[in-house]
Scaffold this motif. Sequence first.
Motif, PDB file in Angstrom:
ATOM      1  N   TYR A  90     -30.679  -9.318 -30.217  1.00  0.00           N
ATOM      2  CA  TYR A  90     -30.415 -10.680 -30.490  1.00  0.00           C
ATOM      3  C   TYR A  90     -30.089 -11.033 -28.749  1.00  0.00           C
ATOM      4  CZ  TYR A  90     -27.975 -15.065 -30.920  1.00  0.00           C
ATOM      5  OH  TYR A  90     -27.680 -16.416 -30.668  1.00  0.00           O
ATOM      6  N   ILE A  91     -30.597 -12.339 -28.268  1.00  0.00           N
ATOM      7  CA  ILE A  91     -30.369 -12.550 -26.907  1.00  0.00           C
ATOM      8  C   ILE A  91     -30.206 -14.118 -26.969  1.00  0.00           C
ATOM      9  CG2 ILE A  91     -31.327 -12.824 -24.844  1.00  0.00           C
ATOM     10  CD1 ILE A  91     -33.243 -10.597 -24.900  1.00  0.00           C
ATOM     11  N   GLY A  92     -28.682 -14.184 -26.791  1.00  0.00           N
ATOM     12  CA  GLY A  92     -28.064 -15.417 -27.094  1.00  0.00           C
ATOM     13  C   GLY A  92     -27.968 -16.224 -25.663  1.00  0.00           C
ATOM     14  N   ALA A  93     -29.164 -17.015 -25.493  1.00  0.00           N
ATOM     15  CA  ALA A  93     -29.243 -17.530 -24.011  1.00  0.00           C
ATOM     16  C   ALA A  93     -29.090 -19.158 -24.204  1.00  0.00           C
ATOM     17  CB  ALA A  93     -30.682 -17.306 -23.317  1.00  0.00           C
ATOM     18  N   ALA A  94     -28.638 -19.624 -25.431  1.00  0.00           N
ATOM     19  CA  ALA A  94     -28.333 -20.986 -25.629  1.00  0.00           C
ATOM     20  C   ALA A  94     -26.933 -21.450 -25.148  1.00  0.00           C
ATOM     21  CB  ALA A  94     -28.299 -21.325 -27.204  1.00  0.00           C
ATOM     22  N   ALA A  95     -26.814 -22.444 -24.718  1.00  0.00           N
ATOM     23  CA  ALA A  95     -25.612 -23.254 -24.166  1.00  0.00           C
ATOM     24  C   ALA A  95     -25.177 -23.838 -25.504  1.00  0.00           C
ATOM     25  CB  ALA A  95     -25.586 -24.144 -22.893  1.00  0.00           C
ATOM     26  N   VAL A  96     -24.321 -23.080 -26.142  1.00  0.00           N
ATOM     27  CA  VAL A  96     -23.879 -23.699 -27.428  1.00  0.00           C
ATOM     28  C   VAL A  96     -22.422 -24.338 -27.204  1.00  0.00           C
ATOM     29  CG1 VAL A  96     -23.180 -23.265 -29.929  1.00  0.00           C
ATOM     30  CG2 VAL A  96     -24.772 -21.678 -28.731  1.00  0.00           C
ATOM     31  N   ALA A  97     -22.377 -25.794 -27.791  1.00  0.00           N
ATOM     32  CA  ALA A  97     -21.184 -26.566 -27.785  1.00  0.00           C
ATOM     33  C   ALA A  97     -19.887 -25.724 -28.220  1.00  0.00           C
ATOM     34  CB  ALA A  97     -21.341 -27.769 -28.541  1.00  0.00           C
ATOM     35  N   ASP A  98     -19.042 -25.551 -27.823  1.00  0.00           N
ATOM     36  CA  ASP A  98     -17.713 -24.904 -28.198  1.00  0.00           C
ATOM     37  C   ASP A  98     -17.034 -26.056 -28.978  1.00  0.00           C
ATOM     38  OD1 ASP A  98     -18.271 -22.475 -26.428  1.00  0.00           O
ATOM     39  OD2 ASP A  98     -17.270 -23.556 -24.881  1.00  0.00           O
ATOM     40  N   PHE A  99     -17.081 -27.198 -28.754  1.00  0.00           N
ATOM     41  CA  PHE A  99     -16.394 -28.085 -29.512  1.00  0.00           C
ATOM     42  C   PHE A  99     -17.234 -29.245 -30.137  1.00  0.00           C
ATOM     43  CE2 PHE A  99     -13.265 -26.557 -26.397  1.00  0.00           C
ATOM     44  CZ  PHE A  99     -12.340 -26.193 -27.399  1.00  0.00           C
ATOM     45  N   PRO A 139     -27.969  -6.434 -35.094  1.00  0.00           N
ATOM     46  CA  PRO A 139     -29.037  -5.844 -34.024  1.00  0.00           C
ATOM     47  C   PRO A 139     -28.581  -4.875 -33.360  1.00  0.00           C
ATOM     48  CG  PRO A 139     -28.974  -8.362 -33.823  1.00  0.00           C
ATOM     49  CD  PRO A 139     -27.662  -7.988 -34.758  1.00  0.00           C
ATOM     50  N   ARG A 140     -29.498  -3.779 -33.024  1.00  0.00           N
ATOM     51  CA  ARG A 140     -29.160  -2.812 -31.938  1.00  0.00           C
ATOM     52  C   ARG A 140     -28.634  -3.104 -30.808  1.00  0.00           C
ATOM     53  NH1 ARG A 140     -34.706   0.267 -31.830  1.00  0.00           N
ATOM     54  NH2 ARG A 140     -33.595   1.540 -30.204  1.00  0.00           N
ATOM     55  N   LEU A 141     -29.214  -4.072 -30.352  1.00  0.00           N
ATOM     56  CA  LEU A 141     -28.496  -4.735 -28.869  1.00  0.00           C
ATOM     57  C   LEU A 141     -28.324  -6.297 -28.927  1.00  0.00           C
ATOM     58  CD1 LEU A 141     -28.597  -2.732 -26.464  1.00  0.00           C
ATOM     59  CD2 LEU A 141     -30.373  -4.095 -25.559  1.00  0.00           C
ATOM     60  N   VAL A 142     -27.156  -6.513 -28.636  1.00  0.00           N
ATOM     61  CA  VAL A 142     -26.592  -7.895 -28.628  1.00  0.00           C
ATOM     62  C   VAL A 142     -26.600  -8.464 -27.167  1.00  0.00           C
ATOM     63  CG1 VAL A 142     -25.148  -9.640 -29.526  1.00  0.00           C
ATOM     64  CG2 VAL A 142     -25.773  -7.663 -30.859  1.00  0.00           C
ATOM     65  N   VAL A 143     -27.131  -9.345 -26.792  1.00  0.00           N
ATOM     66  CA  VAL A 143     -27.082  -9.763 -25.087  1.00  0.00           C
ATOM     67  C   VAL A 143     -26.618 -11.434 -25.119  1.00  0.00           C
ATOM     68  CG1 VAL A 143     -28.414  -9.908 -23.207  1.00  0.00           C
ATOM     69  CG2 VAL A 143     -29.054  -8.218 -24.630  1.00  0.00           C
ATOM     70  N   GLY A 144     -25.780 -11.338 -24.295  1.00  0.00           N
ATOM     71  CA  GLY A 144     -25.266 -12.965 -24.174  1.00  0.00           C
ATOM     72  C   GLY A 144     -25.251 -13.332 -22.858  1.00  0.00           C
ATOM     73  N   PHE A 145     -25.105 -14.676 -22.551  1.00  0.00           N
ATOM     74  CA  PHE A 145     -25.170 -15.291 -21.239  1.00  0.00           C
ATOM     75  C   PHE A 145     -23.796 -15.817 -20.972  1.00  0.00           C
ATOM     76  CE2 PHE A 145     -29.431 -15.571 -19.428  1.00  0.00           C
ATOM     77  CZ  PHE A 145     -30.061 -14.969 -20.202  1.00  0.00           C
ATOM     78  N   ALA A 146     -23.410 -15.812 -19.703  1.00  0.00           N
ATOM     79  CA  ALA A 146     -22.303 -16.619 -19.274  1.00  0.00           C
ATOM     80  C   ALA A 146     -22.466 -17.485 -18.189  1.00  0.00           C
ATOM     81  CB  ALA A 146     -21.200 -15.610 -19.063  1.00  0.00           C
ATOM     82  N   ALA A 147     -22.496 -18.645 -18.437  1.00  0.00           N
ATOM     83  CA  ALA A 147     -22.254 -19.863 -17.378  1.00  0.00           C
ATOM     84  C   ALA A 147     -20.977 -20.061 -16.854  1.00  0.00           C
ATOM     85  CB  ALA A 147     -22.923 -21.121 -17.947  1.00  0.00           C
ATOM     86  N   GLU A 148     -20.943 -19.671 -15.387  1.00  0.00           N
ATOM     87  CA  GLU A 148     -19.659 -19.727 -15.039  1.00  0.00           C
ATOM     88  C   GLU A 148     -19.545 -20.680 -13.639  1.00  0.00           C
ATOM     89  OE1 GLU A 148     -17.211 -18.361 -16.662  1.00  0.00           O
ATOM     90  OE2 GLU A 148     -17.958 -16.862 -17.852  1.00  0.00           O
TER      91      GLU A 148
END
Length: 219
Positions: A90-99, A139-148
Amino acid sequence: MSRDALAGLRVLVSAGPTFEDIDPVRFIGNRSSGKTGFAIAAAAARRGAETVLVAGPVALETPAGVDRRDVRSAAQMHAAVLAALPADIYIGAAAVADFTPATVAEGKIKKRPGSEGLVLELVRTADILADVASHALRPRLVVGFAAETGDLDANAREKLQRKRIDMIAANRVGIAGSGFEADDNTLHVFSADDRQVLGPAPKTELADALLDLVAAQLR
Ligand code: C5P
């Protein structure tokens, strides 16, 4: 040519922003273009992966060979991602709303004479990445993104641990030529025992470089 390590694997990617409706004509969104997630899905499909792309509202063509599922809100993205499990990666590249607004007004919110302000009540959304990482079908591999905008390294490492994920790709946002909307980017990729800098390069090239790291981590 040797067979790609991703060939035959099921890769699930989320991309783009989410839109959180306030009333029938207004929403809260963000500046994510979806380019990075779409480039990752395109590259995964080219490498022979069975690729599912859960996409927020973006103006991008569906990459060849990709099974695309369009969503609008964080809640819809959460449901679509979990429904697409199991996956190998799983590659979570979405900028999901926190609120998200606590309620969606049925009619268009009107300006009231004599009232200069409007208070919106927002509530937290579910963390899709953390929920995938703690899922029975993890999933065997879970990858996240961080916009900082702040301390990239500290924030990325903190997210890696708190969300119990295997890899995180951090990038700077809010400066020209990097992050949201731009075609080029620099990714700082952290795993438990590694740190790599990819780029600066076009997002299409970064997608393949990131998948090389993902493939190496799988071995
Ligand atoms: O905590 P933060 O939002 O900065 O973490 C970013 C990462 O978490 C991204 O991979 C993003 O897709 C994911 N995320 C998520 N669900 C949320 C918020 C963020 O999956 N509600």
